[in-house]
Scaffold this motif. Structure first.
Motif, mmCIF file in Angstrom:
data_model
loop_
_atom_site.group_PDB
_atom_site.id
_atom_site.type_symbol
_atom_site.label_atom_id
_atom_site.label_comp_id
_atom_site.label_asym_id
_atom_site.label_seq_id
_atom_site.Cartn_x
_atom_site.Cartn_y
_atom_site.Cartn_z
ATOM 1 N N THR A 42 0.916 -1.066 0.444
ATOM 2 C CA THR A 42 0.343 0.237 0.304
ATOM 3 C C THR A 42 1.113 0.963 -0.436
ATOM 4 O O THR A 42 1.456 1.320 0.759
ATOM 5 C CB THR A 42 -1.109 0.204 1.283
ATOM 6 N N ASP A 60 0.846 5.095 0.443
ATOM 7 C CA ASP A 60 0.042 6.118 1.097
ATOM 8 C C ASP A 60 -0.307 7.146 -0.205
ATOM 9 O O ASP A 60 -1.150 7.612 -0.056
ATOM 10 C CB ASP A 60 0.533 6.957 2.520
ATOM 11 N N HIS A 61 0.863 7.796 -0.536
ATOM 12 C CA HIS A 61 1.059 8.752 -1.320
ATOM 13 C C HIS A 61 2.186 8.813 -1.977
ATOM 14 O O HIS A 61 3.517 8.242 -1.813
ATOM 15 C CB HIS A 61 0.541 9.846 -0.705
ATOM 16 N N GLN A 119 -4.120 11.286 -2.172
ATOM 17 C CA GLN A 119 -2.450 10.307 -2.485
ATOM 18 C C GLN A 119 -1.761 11.060 -3.323
ATOM 19 O O GLN A 119 -0.512 9.668 -3.913
ATOM 20 C CB GLN A 119 -3.437 9.478 -3.599
ATOM 21 N N PHE A 120 -1.713 12.538 -4.051
ATOM 22 C CA PHE A 120 -1.248 12.869 -4.565
ATOM 23 C C PHE A 120 -1.158 13.927 -4.393
ATOM 24 O O PHE A 120 -1.060 15.316 -4.780
ATOM 25 C CB PHE A 120 -1.645 12.526 -6.063
ATOM 26 N N THR A 169 -8.874 10.914 -1.329
ATOM 27 C CA THR A 169 -8.439 10.984 -0.151
ATOM 28 C C THR A 169 -7.049 10.958 -0.752
ATOM 29 O O THR A 169 -7.418 10.745 -1.884
ATOM 30 C CB THR A 169 -8.297 9.412 0.646
ATOM 31 N N GLY A 201 -6.487 14.002 -4.553
ATOM 32 C CA GLY A 201 -6.833 12.504 -4.886
ATOM 33 C C GLY A 201 -8.367 12.706 -5.172
ATOM 34 O O GLY A 201 -8.910 13.787 -5.926
ATOM 35 N N SER A 229 4.879 12.005 -4.170
ATOM 36 C CA SER A 229 4.960 13.369 -4.897
ATOM 37 C C SER A 229 6.044 14.175 -5.433
ATOM 38 O O SER A 229 6.720 12.750 -5.884
ATOM 39 C CB SER A 229 5.477 14.404 -3.273
#
Length: 133
Positions: free
Chosen positions: A5, A7-8, A50-51, A48, A45, A10
């Motif tokens: 998973t 999380d994000h 994510q980026f 939620t 997102g 960047s």
């Protein structure tokens, strides 16, 4: 099968407002929106975050990594095409026009690549790795 998973993800940009002007247009056809923003970030997102777009914390220039790209799942081939066109209109550079990608390990992958104005490579992909096979 246990999946990892993330999380994000960047990318660095030199200016958040300029970053938003590009990414708001690029990601709109994928139904990805800016959910929060501040002086040093913009967070994207659907439901939620994510980026993120970030100003580099070390104060140095924002650069894109050679061989690095971020792939966004598109809901359709049309969304890939619309996102690619929007990215080019917003000042991005074509790094691969929309089309099927025969080199991918799964059949029917439709993708396009855009490099943002700061050198980050973005893939818009339909039928890619996130599809359960």
């Amino acid at each position: 099968m246990t999946m990892i998973t993330i999380d994000h993800l960047s990318v660095g940009v030199p200016d958040i407002a300029a970053g938003r002007a590009f990414y708001d247009q690029l990601l709109a056809p994928l139904e990805v929106n800016c959910l929060a923003a501040g002086d040093g970030f913009a967070a994207y997102g659907r439901d939620t975050i994510q980026f993120l777009l970030l100003l580099p914390f070390d104060g140095g220039p924002a650069t894109g990594g050679n061989g690095t790209h971020i792939g966004f799942a598109a809901p359709s081939r049309e969304a890939v095409e619309a996102g690619h066109a929007a990215g080019l209109k917003a000042g991005g550079k074509d790094e691969g026009a929309p089309g099927e990608r025969a080199a991918y390990p799964m059949p029917g992958v439709f993708a396009a690549y855009v490099r943002d104005p700061w050198g980050n490579k973005i893939e818009l992909i339909h039928g890619g790795f996130s599809v359960t096979r």
